[in-house]
Scaffold this motif. Sequence first.
Motif, mmCIF file in Angstrom:
data_model
loop_
_atom_site.group_PDB
_atom_site.id
_atom_site.type_symbol
_atom_site.label_atom_id
_atom_site.label_comp_id
_atom_site.label_asym_id
_atom_site.label_seq_id
_atom_site.Cartn_x
_atom_site.Cartn_y
_atom_site.Cartn_z
ATOM 1 N N ALA A 15 20.186 0.931 18.224
ATOM 2 C CA ALA A 15 19.783 -0.130 17.202
ATOM 3 C C ALA A 15 19.785 -1.572 17.594
ATOM 4 N N GLU A 20 16.884 -2.656 3.780
ATOM 5 C CA GLU A 20 15.668 -2.938 4.676
ATOM 6 C C GLU A 20 14.417 -3.476 3.737
ATOM 7 N N LEU A 80 16.636 -3.219 10.517
ATOM 8 C CA LEU A 80 17.037 -1.979 11.625
ATOM 9 C C LEU A 80 15.888 -1.089 11.973
ATOM 10 N N LEU A 81 14.877 -1.043 11.217
ATOM 11 C CA LEU A 81 13.582 -0.357 11.534
ATOM 12 C C LEU A 81 12.382 -1.214 11.080
ATOM 13 N N SER A 100 9.406 1.839 7.154
ATOM 14 C CA SER A 100 10.092 3.002 7.633
ATOM 15 C C SER A 100 10.766 3.821 6.702
ATOM 16 N N TYR A 117 9.296 9.048 10.730
ATOM 17 C CA TYR A 117 10.517 8.750 10.953
ATOM 18 C C TYR A 117 11.349 10.069 10.398
ATOM 19 N N VAL A 157 11.636 -2.927 17.755
ATOM 20 C CA VAL A 157 12.467 -2.364 16.783
ATOM 21 C C VAL A 157 12.057 -0.999 16.643
ATOM 22 N N GLY A 170 14.302 2.184 16.973
ATOM 23 C CA GLY A 170 14.516 3.003 16.006
ATOM 24 C C GLY A 170 14.453 4.488 16.086
ATOM 25 N N THR A 218 17.879 5.653 17.122
ATOM 26 C CA THR A 218 18.673 5.518 15.961
ATOM 27 C C THR A 218 18.411 6.599 14.878
#
Length: 499
Positions: free
Chosen positions: A91, A271, A278-279, A283, A294, A420, A424, A427
Motif C-alpha cells: 500500500a 475511501e 488507499l486505492l 475501486s 479489483y 496507487v 493497489g 494490496t
Amino acid sequence: MQDTTPQDSGKQPFAGRADSGQHPQPANAEGLFSGANAMYAAALTGGVVLHAVNIFLTATVMPSVVADIGGLDVYAWATTLFVVASILAAAMTAKLLRGFGPRGAYVVAALFFGCGTLIAALAPSMPVMLVGRAVQGVGGGFLYALAYAVTRIVLPQHLWGRAVGLISATFGVATLIGPAIGGIFAEYGAWRAAFWSLLPFVALFVVLAGAKLPGKSATRGKAAPVAWLQLVLLAAAVLVVSASSLSPDRLLNVAGLAMAILLTALIGRAERGTGARLLPKGSFSLASPLGVVYLTIALLMMAMQPEIFVPYLLQTLHGQSPLLAGYFAALMAVGWTAGTAASVRLRRGDGGRLILAGLLLVLVGTVLFGLFMPIKSDGALLVVIPVGAALFLMGFGIGMAWPCLVTRVYQYAPEAEQDVASGGMTTVQLFAGALGTAAGGMSANLAGFADPGGAVGAASAALWLGVGSAVAPALAILLVLRIAHLSAGKVAGVRATAT
C-alpha cells in the motif's frame, strides 16, 4: 498517466506509455527479451523470485526453527506478521516510487528484505525471528508491488501484458523452487543456512537494479498522501481474521471473519472521502469498471482457499505420501504458470474472452475438487487423477485471466492515480488471500475438520471447501460480464460526446 523520463542525464528516456496512442505494436517475445527491456524484465522478475522463494522456503524450514529455538505457541505469527507487513508495504509502494524512482525504490525494498533475512538467520529466539519476518515482509511486499508498478514505467504499453505474464509465471515457478531448497536445508537441520543462502542473491539484485533501472522519474501531479486510517484498518482486519482463524472455537472463527468484513467496509467508507486514498477512485464501486476488476482479482485469490488443506486431505483420504501430496499441491502453481504462458500467446484485443475462459476453468476445477476430493479412495487412480486435474485447472484458469486483469487495472485507473493503482493490485491480492485462508479455515472447522476429524472430518471439509471455492469464480463470471457492459457504455458515452 503521463509519459515519464528519468532525471539522470546519463540515462536514456524510458518508454512508459509512449506507444499508447494510435499505433499499437505486436507484443512479441523479442521485444521483451532484447536490449534494455531484457534488463528491465530481469530486474522485475528478480524481485518477485526473491519474495516468492522466501515465502515457500521459510514455510518449509519453520518446523526446524521451532525445534531449535522454540516458539511453537506463536508459530503461525511468523507467517501472519510477514503477510501484514507485506500488505502495508504494498500500500506504500506509490509513495516509495514517487520519492525514490524505480532504481531507488528497488534498492530500498531489497535492503529491507536483506536486513530482515539477516535478522532471521541470526535469530536466537522466536521473538527475534518474528521481528526479522516482519522486516522481510516489508521488503517482500515492496518487491512484489514494484514489479507491477514499474512495468508500466519502464516498458511500452504493448509489452505490459507479456511482462505481467512473465512476472506471474515467475512466481509460479518459485513456488516449486522454494520448498525444494527449504527441504534440503531442513533435512540437514541447517535452517539458518536457508536464510543465509538468500543474501548473495539479494546483493546481486541490488547491483542489477542499481545499474539498469532508471532513476527518479518526472511524474506529474502532486505526490499522493499516505492513507494512514485505511492502512490501520487494513492491518487490523488481517490481524483479527488471522488470529481468530487459529482458534478451535467456531464462534470465534465466525466473529473474527465478521469483524474483518466490517473493517473492510469501514475502509470503503473512508475511501469515499476527499482525503488520502488507499486505492484509486472508483475501486469500491461496482458501477466502476476498476472496482469490478479489483473485486474479480479478490475473488480469484479467495478461490484458492483449498490449497493449504490439499496435502493433509490427500494423505488422509487418498493414501498419498507427504512427498507426493506436496507435488500434488504444487499442481495449482504449475497450472498458474502454464495458464499465464497460454494467456500471453493467445491474447487478442482486450483479453476479455481469456478472462471469461479462465474463470470458467477455475469454476470447473473447483467443482471437480468438490466432487472427487471428499471420496476416500486409498489412492485409486479414477479418483486421484480428477483431483490432480482439478488443482491444475484452478491454477491454469487463474493464470490465464491474470495478465489481462492486471493490464485492465492500468487502463481503467485515472491517469493521476496510476501509481496507487499498481500498488493497489498487490494490496488487494494479499488481503483477499488472507481473508480467503481464514474463510477456508472457518469453513473446514465448521464442517468437522478437527471435530470429529480423521477421514470423516476431512471428507466433510473437502466438500465444503469445494462448494465455497466454487462460489468465487461463479460471482467473478457475473462481474466480468458487468465489466463488458460498463466498458461498452463508457465507449458509447465517449462517442456520443465526440459527435
